[in-house]
Design an enzyme around this catalytic site. Structure first.
Site, mmCIF file in Angstrom:
data_model
loop_
_atom_site.group_PDB
_atom_site.id
_atom_site.type_symbol
_atom_site.label_atom_id
_atom_site.label_comp_id
_atom_site.label_asym_id
_atom_site.label_seq_id
_atom_site.Cartn_x
_atom_site.Cartn_y
_atom_site.Cartn_z
ATOM 1 N N GLU A 38 0.807 -1.226 0.000
ATOM 2 C CA GLU A 38 0.000 0.000 0.000
ATOM 3 C C GLU A 38 0.836 1.270 0.000
ATOM 4 O OE1 GLU A 38 -2.783 -3.083 1.930
ATOM 5 O OE2 GLU A 38 -0.679 -2.504 2.196
ATOM 6 N N PHE A 81 -12.900 -5.363 13.721
ATOM 7 C CA PHE A 81 -11.794 -5.924 12.945
ATOM 8 C C PHE A 81 -11.358 -4.935 11.869
ATOM 9 C CE2 PHE A 81 -10.424 -8.542 9.251
ATOM 10 C CZ PHE A 81 -9.242 -9.019 9.802
ATOM 11 N N LYS A 102 -18.231 0.935 5.101
ATOM 12 C CA LYS A 102 -18.555 -0.237 4.291
ATOM 13 C C LYS A 102 -20.002 -0.212 3.814
ATOM 14 C CE LYS A 102 -17.652 -4.471 2.728
ATOM 15 N NZ LYS A 102 -18.905 -4.689 1.984
ATOM 16 N N MET A 149 24.785 8.310 3.002
ATOM 17 C CA MET A 149 24.701 9.675 3.540
ATOM 18 C C MET A 149 24.945 9.698 5.041
ATOM 19 S SD MET A 149 24.475 12.795 2.656
ATOM 20 C CE MET A 149 23.563 13.148 1.149
#
Length: 539
Positions: free
Chosen positions: A37, A99, A149, A450
Site C-alpha cells: 500500500e 476488525f 462499508k 549519507m
C-alpha cells in the site's frame, strides 16, 4: 470518471470489494495493483508530479489505510495533489474496535489538506468532488476520503457536475513594492522552488530572469523549473548546493524567492542566510510568508500569475557587473567530481548523455539523490521526482511506475542506493506484471552512504549500523521478480548496461558497484551558514 481520472493505484481487500466490483464493470479508469500500500501512494504521487494532474490511490481499512500514511506525508511535505480513498467498517461498527478498524481520517489530519469520513451515500459524490477541488486548488496537497462499508454497498442517483476551477487575487500594493525593490537592486539573485513547477511557471520564470538580469538557483524541489543549460543558472542551493549558488546568494543585495518555503536544508543557519540581502518572497501559501525567514516584501499568489504580472510591468534591468562576478565564481569553482571512473556522479553523467536529458528521473533519498540533482542537467519541469520535504527512503520505484503511466512517452529511470532499494524492491514485480519499462539504477556501495558520510565527517568514523555487509544479489532478485538484471563494475560496463536497458522494452535493474566512502560535495555542516560550504579539497 467525472474528474477524468486515468489510473487508480489500488490494493483490494474486503472493505473495498463493492467499489472494486463497480470498477470491474467499466473500462475508463485503469486499476493498477502494486505490491504494497505504501507504493500505492508513491505511485499516485509520482503520477501527479509527472503530469500535474491529481494522483489517486485506494486501500482498505485498518493496516491497508495505515500503510498509506508515509506516502500521504511525502505528498503533503512536497505539495503534491493526491486523493487517497480508504474504506472503513460500517457506521454501526465505528468506535467499537472492530476488525481492521482505524480512525484513519484522524490519523492523517496533520498530513493532509483535509480528511473526510463518508457515513451516508448521498454525501459520497459531493465529498469526492470537494476532495479533488481541495487537492488541486491553491497550494496543492493530499486529501483523504474514508468511506464506511455500508456506504460502498448502497445505491443513489448520480447527477453529473462540471468540476470547478480556482481563481486567485494578488494585491497591487505588494506588486508595486516588489517592482521598486528590483529597480534599485544591483546584485539580485532568483531562487526557484517547487511552486514554479506546480504552477507551470517555467516560461514566465525565464522571462523574469532576463528582465531582472539576475542569476538563478533552484531548490531540490525546483529542479527543472529553470533550464539547467542556461548561462544564468548557477545550480542547486543549500546543504549540497553549488558553491556558486551558496556564495552568490550570500553576496546578493536582493534575493527573490519564488515558490519555495525556506527549508532548513536550503537556508542552513537561518540567522546567517543572505546577510547582505533584502528578501522578496512569492508564494501561494500566505502561511509560508515570514515563517522561516523574515521578508522585506511578499506577494501571495500563484507563481505563474504573479510572474506574468511582474513581467508586464517591469522594464528590463541591467546588472552586467554582477553577472560578470557570477561568471567568475563559476570559473573559480569547477566540478568537484571525477567522471572517468565508475562512481555515482559519473554514472549519472552517463545517464544524462545517453538520454540526452530527455528522461524523467525519480530518486530515493540519500547520496544518490544529491548526485542526481547535481549531475543530471534538468531542462524542463516535471522531470525530477524526489521526496524532498519528508526524505522518504523507498519512494522511488513506486513513483517511477506512476510517472511512466502518466508519461508513457518518456524514459523513466529511478536512481537509488542499495539501502533505499531494499525498502521498495518488491515493486519491481509490479513493473514486471504490467511490463512497465522503467529502469532501476542501484548505486550499490554496501553502506547507508549519507549517514556514513556524516559519521565520517562529524562522528569520528563510528559507523554504527550503516554497513550493509549482507549477500543480497540484486541481479538475481530482479530476475526472480520478472525483470532483467545487469551488473556493472566499470564505467564501460555501465554504459553498455544502460544502452541495453534503454532498448529492452521491459523493466531492467542495473546493479552498479561503487566505493563505500564516496561523498557528496560540496557540503554545509549542520547548523552552519551556507557560505561556509566546503569540498574535499577544502578539507
Amino acid at each position: 470518471q467525472e474528474e477524468q481520472v486515468e489510473f487508480l493505484f489500488n490494493y483490494p481487500v474486503a472493505a473495498t470489494i463493492d467499489i472494486m466490483d463497480e470498477l470491474y464493470k467499466q473500462d475508463k479508469v485503469k486499476v493498477i495493483l502494486p505490491r504494497h500500500e505504501q507504493a500505492l501512494a508513491h505511485a499516485a504521487d509520482g503520477y501527479a508530479r509527472a503530469t500535474g494532474k491529481v494522483g489517486v490511490c485506494m486501500a482498505t481499512s485498518g493496516p491497508g489505510a495505515t500503510n498509506l500514511v508515509t506516502g500521504i506525508a511525502t505528498a503533503y511535505m512536497d505539495s503534491i495533489p493526491v486523493v487517497a480513498i480508504t474504506a472503513n467498517v460500517g457506521v454501526n461498527m465505528l468506535g467499537k474496535d472492530s476488525f481492521q478498524e482505524v480512525d484513519i481520517a484522524g490519523v492523517v489530519m496533520p498530513i493532509t489538506k483535509h480528511s473526510f469520513i463518508v457515513k451516508h451515500i448521498d454525501d459520497l459524490a459531493p465529498t469526492i468532488r470537494r476532495a479533488f477541488k481541495i487537492a488541486k486548488s491553491g497550494r496543492p496537497g493530499p486529501v483523504l476520503v474514508d468511506i464506511t462499508k455500508d456506504v460502498t454497498a448502497a445505491e443513489t442517483e448520480y447527477i453529473p457536475e462540471t468540476p470547478e476551477r480556482k481563481t486567485d487575487t494578488i494585491r497591487e500594493e505588494d506588486v508595486n513594492k516588489v517592482l521598486e525593490m528590483i529597480k534599485v537592486s544591483r546584485r539580485p539573485f532568483i531562487m526557484a522552488g517547487g511552486g514554479c513547477i506546480i504552477s507551470d511557471a517555467s516560461a514566465e520564470l525565464a522571462e523574469f530572469a532576463d528582465k531582472v538580469d539576475a542569476p538563478v538557483c533552484d531548490t531540490l524541489m525546483g529542479k527543472g523549473a529553470f533550464d539547467g543549460r542556461s548561462e544564468r543558472y548557477t545550480g542547486m542551493i543549500g546543504m549540497h548546493g553549488t558553491k556558486v549558488s551558496n556564495l552568490g546568494v550570500s553576496r546578493a543585495d536582493l534575493v527573490i524567492v519564488v515558490g519555495a518555503r525556506f527549508s532548513d536544508r536550503v537556508i542552513g543557519n537561518a540567522s546567517k542566510f543572505a546577510p547582505n540581502a533584502k528578501i522578496i518572497h512569492i508564494d501561494i501559501d500566505a502561511a509560508e510568508i515570514d515563517k522561516n525567514i523574515p521578508t522585506n516584501a511578499s506577494i501571495v499568489g500563484d507563481a505563474k500569475e504573479v510572474l506574468k504580472l511582474l513581467n508586464s510591468k517591469l522594464a528590463a534591468q541591467s546588472n552586467k557587473t554582477w553577472m560578470s562576478e557570477i561568471e567568475d565564481l563559476k570559473k573559480q569553482n569547477p566540478d568537484v567530481y571525477s567522471f572517468d571512473t565508475l562512481n555515482g556522479p559519473a554514472a549519472i553523467k552517463k545517464i544524462y548523455e545517453l538520454t540526452e536529458g530527455d528522461a524523467i528521473i525519480t530518486t530515493d533519498v540519500g547520496q544518490h539523490q544529491m548526485w542526481a540533482a547535481q549531475n543530471y542537467t534538468f531542462k524542463e519541469p516535471r522531470t525530477f521526482l524526489s521526496s524532498g520535504g519528508l526524505g522518504t527512503m523507498g519512494y522511488g520505484v513506486g513513483a517511477a511506475i506512476g510517472a511512466k503511466y502518466g508519461r508513457p512517452d518518456k524514459t523513466v529511470i529511478n536512481i537509488a542506493g542499495d539501502g533505499c532499494f531494499r525498502m521498495n524492491l518488491n515493486e519491481i514485480a509490479t513493473a514486471a506484471r504490467y511490463n512497465v519499462p522503467i529502469i532501476q539504477v542501484v548505486l550499490n556501495n554496501h553502506v547507508l552512504g549519507m549517514v556514513r558520510q556524516w559519521q565520517t565527517l562529524f562522528y569520528d568514523h563510528r559507523y554504527s549500523n550503516t554497513v550493509l555487509d549482507d549477500s543480497v544479489d540484486f541481479v538475481k532478485v530482479a530476475e526472480g521478480l520478472g525483470a532483467m538484471g545487469i551488473r556493472a563494475n566499470t564505467l564501460d560496463e555501465f554504459e553498455a548496461a544502460m544502452k541495453t536497458a534503454l532498448t529492452a522494452g521491459r523493466p531492467v535493474v542495473i546493479d552498479v558497484t561503487i566505493a563505500g566512502d564516496d561523498k557528496v560535495w560540496p557540503m554545509v555542516a549542520p547548523g552552519a551558514a551556507i557560505d561556509t560550504c566546503f569540498s574535499e579539497d577544502d578539507m
